[in-house]
Motif scaffolding. Structure first.
Motif, PDB file in Angstrom:
ATOM      1  N   ALA A   1      -3.904 -10.764   2.350  1.00  0.00           N
ATOM      2  CA  ALA A   1      -3.952  -9.600   1.386  1.00  0.00           C
ATOM      3  C   ALA A   1      -4.395  -8.381   2.670  1.00  0.00           C
ATOM      4  N   LEU A   2      -5.311  -8.686   3.444  1.00  0.00           N
ATOM      5  CA  LEU A   2      -5.873  -7.704   4.536  1.00  0.00           C
ATOM      6  C   LEU A   2      -4.643  -7.581   5.338  1.00  0.00           C
ATOM      7  N   GLU A   3      -3.935  -8.565   5.827  1.00  0.00           N
ATOM      8  CA  GLU A   3      -2.731  -8.335   6.642  1.00  0.00           C
ATOM      9  C   GLU A   3      -1.571  -7.593   6.154  1.00  0.00           C
ATOM     10  N   ARG A   4      -1.344  -7.828   4.953  1.00  0.00           N
ATOM     11  CA  ARG A   4      -0.539  -7.025   3.930  1.00  0.00           C
ATOM     12  C   ARG A   4      -0.665  -5.685   3.984  1.00  0.00           C
ATOM     13  N   SER A   5      -1.956  -5.134   3.681  1.00  0.00           N
ATOM     14  CA  SER A   5      -2.540  -3.705   3.629  1.00  0.00           C
ATOM     15  C   SER A   5      -2.418  -2.989   4.759  1.00  0.00           C
ATOM     16  N   GLY A   6      -2.682  -4.009   5.916  1.00  0.00           N
ATOM     17  CA  GLY A   6      -2.784  -3.115   7.222  1.00  0.00           C
ATOM     18  C   GLY A   6      -4.134  -2.532   7.451  1.00  0.00           C
ATOM     19  N   GLY A   7      -4.993  -2.843   6.716  1.00  0.00           N
ATOM     20  CA  GLY A   7      -6.548  -2.328   6.806  1.00  0.00           C
ATOM     21  C   GLY A   7      -6.747  -1.090   6.257  1.00  0.00           C
ATOM     22  N   ARG A   8      -5.815  -0.861   5.314  1.00  0.00           N
ATOM     23  CA  ARG A   8      -6.113   0.338   4.389  1.00  0.00           C
ATOM     24  C   ARG A   8      -5.836   0.119   3.153  1.00  0.00           C
TER      25      ARG A   8
END
Length: 120
Positions: A39-46
């Motif tokens: 989920a963190l990778e998918r969001s790109g840290g945003r």
């Protein structure tokens, strides 16, 4: 002197030997390290709702008790939080009708995206 003994009907029964057939909602709703990382990778840290780079939390898009199996990456979103602070995306998704609508739509989009990626 006569003693009277009252019986209140306390008859302890041994605990059943069988285990649960289905995991609890808490167990089904647990977010694993793999799901969090995806989920963190998918969001790109945003934040996936507002796009800001704040304190992110992995938030359920659907209530835990509605999850049938284990929590997947399609059941969560990275949102700015914490959920107890008014005005954060996590709070809005958890406590407002507008946020619940957004969460339902986001979950639907994520599930449709994975179905397209499946190759037979």
């Amino acid at each position: 002197m006569v003693r009277v003994v009252l019986s209140f009907g306390f008859h302890p029964v041994p605990k059943p030997k069988h285990k649960r057939n289905r995991p609890t909602a808490k167990q089904r709703g647990a977010i694993s390290k793999d799901v969090y990382a995806a989920a963190l990778e998918r969001s790109g840290g945003r934040c996936e709702r507002c796009g800001l780079m704040r304190e992110l939390q992995c938030a359920h898009l659907v209530r835990r008790w509605r999850i049938e199996e284990k929590t997947s990456v399609n059941d969560v979103a990275m949102l700015c939080g914490p959920s107890v602070n008014t005005g954060t995306c996590h709070n809005i998704v958890d406590y407002s009708a507008e946020g619940r609508k957004w969460a339902e739509q986001k979950r639907r989009e994520q599930h449709e995206g994975t179905e397209k990626d499946v190759k037979y």
